[in-house]
Design an enzyme around this catalytic site. Structure first.
Site, PDB file in Angstrom:
ATOM      1  CG  ASP A 234      -2.229   1.095   0.976  1.00 12.25           C
ATOM      2  OD1 ASP A 234      -2.241   1.715  -0.033  1.00 12.25           O
ATOM      3  OD2 ASP A 234      -2.633   0.952   1.966  1.00 12.25           O
ATOM      4  CB  SER A 332      -2.339   1.150   5.352  1.00 12.74           C
ATOM      5  OG  SER A 332      -3.194   0.119   4.350  1.00 12.74           O
TER       6      SER A 332
END
Length: 458
Positions: A234, A332
């Site tokens: 991510d 994230s």
């Protein structure tokens, strides 16, 4: 009657002035406490993290099951036999003998990954309890929960299942805000490949080709996403439209016109106190609870994440995670909010830098780089976003943001409740009231004296 009223007025005025002095003193004290930089962990990251990592590497994953920072600041290493425990103690760390090795714990997480994917679930190895913790949010159906429980039971009793509040989602919508047609995210750290400068942020914020702006009107183009990885990992790179990050590229904004200078990048330790900054919820802190966590977001599965108790909200995605001036990760996703609390996951910075082939931007005096050889980290705040200058702040301490907002007068700064100005103004006003009351009383007494003698001598 008139003299009695005067005495009452004088007494009330004196009491109000004394109360003002007490209130002003309390305001100054509170502002001074609020302006202090976040206290550092008991021990530096490098000292504790390196000790635990070195012991685990030397003993091997068959005889150890992770390391963390204890409540007293000492490094704790989980081991599976007494011989390993003695070696850990000789190295100056604390040993905890546990039944399951890291090899067993990793085998359990591999089995969970191979099972049918269930969105809304997450798992990580809890070093301190020597078990794998599997969490499911409220979106997971009873049938999926039952199937996942059967998988966990087949692995062994050291896999713990628990339901959690909220939902595991990415925090799209943090330090400085960056906006696109896909939503709002937060800038993470400024990085460079030697030719151009970029913002390192979350990958789920937008695919390659996404255009980012520094304002809601879309009149101030910030840059464009040139590399993105999500799911799986991510992280993404937003290339600055002008090619350069501008002044203050080594500072992350923490709100209130302040920033923290970033001087290096590293992996965190379990138990370490960490800080996160985001454009939605500002500066927040918490503890690292696990490493190499896996989260099954609705959009896909992300692995290798840092699990923490730091809260986050939509819009905080991509924002920086740091401690003592060391860059650790970018936001994230997670569950909960900053009212009820929750769990938040971060993409490790070190893995993103390696995968993208970039390095953190640092000030000239830190150009030698981090201990691991990676030229150190920095924030994502462009000149267009009100970049912060690298002033004389020491690594990890607060640094002022250069360029006060237009129209910021001396009076506005004095009356800002985050400063000592309001308290000083209250104290000054109270002192003036006391002096004025005393002066008025003296004048009244002098006039009364003159009237008395004038009447006597006449």
């Amino acid at each position: 009657m008139r003299h009695a009223r005067r005495r009452v007025v004088r007494r009330v005025t004196r009491l109000a002035a004394v109360g003002g002095l007490l209130l002003g003193g309390a305001m100054v004290t509170q502002a001074a406490m609020a302006s202090e930089t976040p206290s550092a962990p008991t021990r530096p990251l490098a000292a504790t993290g390196d000790t635990g990592a070195a012991l685990v590497a030397r003993l091997g994953t068959a005889r150890t099951a992770g390391d963390w920072i204890g409540a007293d600041g000492r490094t704790v290493v989980a081991v599976t036999d007494e011989a390993a425990a003695r070696e850990v103690r000789r190295a100056g760390a604390e040993a905890k003998v546990v039944p399951h090795s890291m090899n067993e714990l990793k085998s359990a997480t591999a089995t969970l990954r191979s099972a049918p994917r269930v969105p809304g679930t997450a798992w990580a190895v809890d070093y301190r309890t020597n078990r794998v913790v599997v969490r499911a949010d409220r979106t997971v159906s009873a049938g999926d929960w039952s199937r996942l429980t059967r998988v966990a039971t087949g692995i062994g009793g050291f896999v713990h299942m628990e339901r959690t509040k909220g939902t595991f989602t990415t925090r799209l919508n943090g330090a400085q805000p960056i906006l696109s047609t896909g939503g709002r995210c937060s800038a993470g750290f400024n990085v460079t490949d030697g030719r151009s400068d970029f913002i390192l942020t979350a990958g789920h914020c937008g695919p390659a080709g996404s255009t980012w702006f520094a304002d809601n009107q879309g009149g101030q183009q910030l840059g464009r996403t040139v590399n993105s990885s999500f799911p799986g990992s991510d992280f993404s790179l937003v290339q600055y439209a002008g090619g350069k990050a501008g002044a203050g590229a080594d500072v992350v904004a923490i709100g209130g016109g302040k920033g923290v200078r970033i001087t290096g990048a590293a992996d965190p330790a379990v138990g370490q106190r960490v800080f996160r900054s985001g454009s939605t919820s500002g500066l927040r802190d918490g503890r690292v609870t696990a490493l190499n966590a896996t989260v099954n977001y609705p959009e896909g599965t992300v692995t290798g994440l840092i699990e923490t108790t730091v809260c986050a909200e939509p819009g905080d995605s991509g924002g920086p995670l740091f401690s003592e001036g060391i860059a650790l990760g970018v936001t994230s996703g997670g569950n909960g909010d900053c009212t009820a609390g929750g769990t938040t996951f971060f993409q490790p910075v070190t893995k993103a830098l390696t995968a993208l082939g970039v390095r953190l931007i640092v000030s000239a005096r830190n150009a030698g780089g981090a201990p691991d050889g990676t030229p150190s980290p920095a924030p994502a705040a462009s000149a267009a976003q009100g970049a912060m200058a690298p002033n004389a702040a020491s690594p990890g301490s607060s640094a002022p943001v250069t360029g006060a907002p237009q129209g910021s007068t001396l009076l506005a700064r004095l009356t800002d409740t985050r400063n000592v100005g309001p308290g000083l103004l209250v104290i000054a006003g109270s002192l003036i009231a006391l002096v004025a009351t005393r002066y008025i009383r003296a004048e009244q007494d002098r006039k009364a004296y003159r009237r008395y003698y004038s009447a006597t001598w006449s």
